[in-house]
Design a protein around this motif. Structure first.
Motif, PDB file in Angstrom:
ATOM      1  N   LYS A  22      16.355   0.259 -71.024  1.00  0.00           N
ATOM      2  CA  LYS A  22      17.536  -0.429 -71.973  1.00  0.00           C
ATOM      3  C   LYS A  22      17.395  -0.009 -73.383  1.00  0.00           C
ATOM      4  O   LYS A  22      17.722  -1.136 -73.920  1.00  0.00           O
ATOM      5  N   ASP A  72      17.362   7.624 -67.279  1.00  0.00           N
ATOM      6  CA  ASP A  72      18.331   7.508 -68.729  1.00  0.00           C
ATOM      7  C   ASP A  72      17.612   8.743 -69.921  1.00  0.00           C
ATOM      8  O   ASP A  72      17.015  10.197 -69.704  1.00  0.00           O
ATOM      9  N   ASP A  88      23.433   7.959 -75.676  1.00  0.00           N
ATOM     10  CA  ASP A  88      23.794   6.228 -75.157  1.00  0.00           C
ATOM     11  C   ASP A  88      22.434   6.361 -74.384  1.00  0.00           C
ATOM     12  O   ASP A  88      21.810   6.529 -73.353  1.00  0.00           O
ATOM     13  N   SER A 105      31.407  -0.605 -80.153  1.00  0.00           N
ATOM     14  CA  SER A 105      32.444  -1.035 -79.615  1.00  0.00           C
ATOM     15  C   SER A 105      32.741  -1.721 -80.623  1.00  0.00           C
ATOM     16  O   SER A 105      32.656  -2.332 -81.511  1.00  0.00           O
ATOM     17  N   ASP A 154      21.133   3.386 -74.220  1.00  0.00           N
ATOM     18  CA  ASP A 154      20.605   2.018 -73.009  1.00  0.00           C
ATOM     19  C   ASP A 154      21.406   1.825 -72.039  1.00  0.00           C
ATOM     20  O   ASP A 154      22.024   1.443 -71.320  1.00  0.00           O
ATOM     21  N   ASP A 200      25.174   1.836 -70.760  1.00  0.00           N
ATOM     22  CA  ASP A 200      26.528   1.355 -71.360  1.00  0.00           C
ATOM     23  C   ASP A 200      27.589   2.424 -71.607  1.00  0.00           C
ATOM     24  O   ASP A 200      29.466   2.375 -71.827  1.00  0.00           O
TER      25      ASP A 200
END
Length: 277
Positions: A220, A159, A102, A127, A104, A106
């Motif tokens: 991000k 992150d 993951d 998605s 970014d 989200d």
């Protein structure tokens, strides 16, 4: 569905062939490619992760010569090839390794893929079973011969950062390459397009690999490479290194509170993929 477990014999695994699982991927390679570049013999990797969030572990296969494949786990040891619909085939990329992560933040699994000659590619999970290639926006555009890769929160900001192990786009000496030599301050040095990959040691020409890269994530999904002389690296003494004869590569990335180790191995070429349950 549970597998039938024999009441007698030794513990182990049950071989599930393609007819049972639906997995038909074969990592084959044209001999002519090997003749032109021995680095294609390094093999390719595989990534596991639940990209669609249904609770089942899906599989992404890298192809050293051909098209990569994403298989969605349907449960009951059945898989569906969703490569085309997901947009992650990477045909002709000479892919070597991959990881679901993951990047970014989200909450779903994105996909990062290494290649020989086209560097590292990044797919953002949209998605609905679809991905989008965001390599340029992610800051990962390169033409390196990348092999292994690993993700970890190196700088502790919450992150996932990325470490890419580069091997070499071309096996220069084993593939019959040549280079010019010149004298600099009385010492012979390689010149030309392969100057940074060749060096003269005790009168013998040796080939070195491309440098690895540590990328820090801005949270991000955008990555920034950090220099080797930064605080994120420490030098290992000989006593800290792997025992002689150990296969694979290891890198130590250290901060004041944690140490991350990255190891990777290659899988064999020209063997059909099977699943053991």
């Amino acid at each position: 569905m549970e597998l039938d477990v024999p009441m007698e014999g030794k513990p182990g695994f049950t071989l599930l062939n393609g007819d049972r699982t639906g997995i038909r991927f074969v990592n084959s390679i044209d001999d002519r490619l090997i003749m032109g570049n021995n680095n294609f013999m390094q093999g390719s990797g595989v990534a596991l992760g639940d990209f669609d969030g249904d609770g089942w572990c899906d599989i992404y296969f890298c192809a050293i010569d051909g098209t990569n494949a994403l298989y969605r786990n349907l449960g009951n040891w059945k898989f569906e090839d969703v490569t085309a619909a997901a947009g992650v085939g990477g045909a002709g990329w000479h892919s070597t390794g991959a990881v679901f992560a993951d990047i970014d933040g989200d909450g779903d699994w994105d996909l990062v893929v290494n290649t020989l000659g086209l560097g590292t590619h990044c797919f953002l999970n949209l998605s609905g079973g679809r991905f989008r290639d965001v390599t340029l926006d992610a800051g990962l555009k390169s033409q390196t011969g990348a092999t292994g890769l690993a993700c970890a929160d190196i700088d502790g900001d919450g992150d996932l950062d990325l470490y890419v192990a580069n091997y070499g786009t071309l096996a220069i000496l084993r593939s019959g390459g040549r280079t010019d030599m010149k004298q600099v301050n009385g010492e012979w040095q390689a010149s030309g397009p392969y100057a940074d990959r060749l060096r003269l040691v005790n009168g013998r020409l040796e080939e070195v690999g491309e440098p690895d890269v540590l990328y820090l994530n801005d949270g991000k999904g955008r990555f920034e490479p950090v220099p080797w002389n930064s605080q994120w690296f420490s030098i290992m003494t000989e006593s800290q290194c792997l025992p002689r004869g150990t296969s694979g590569w290891v890198c130590k990335c250290a901060t004041s509170t944690r140490t991350a180790f990255r190891t990777f191995m290659s899988v064999m070429i020209s063997k059909p993929w099977t699943v053991f349950g």
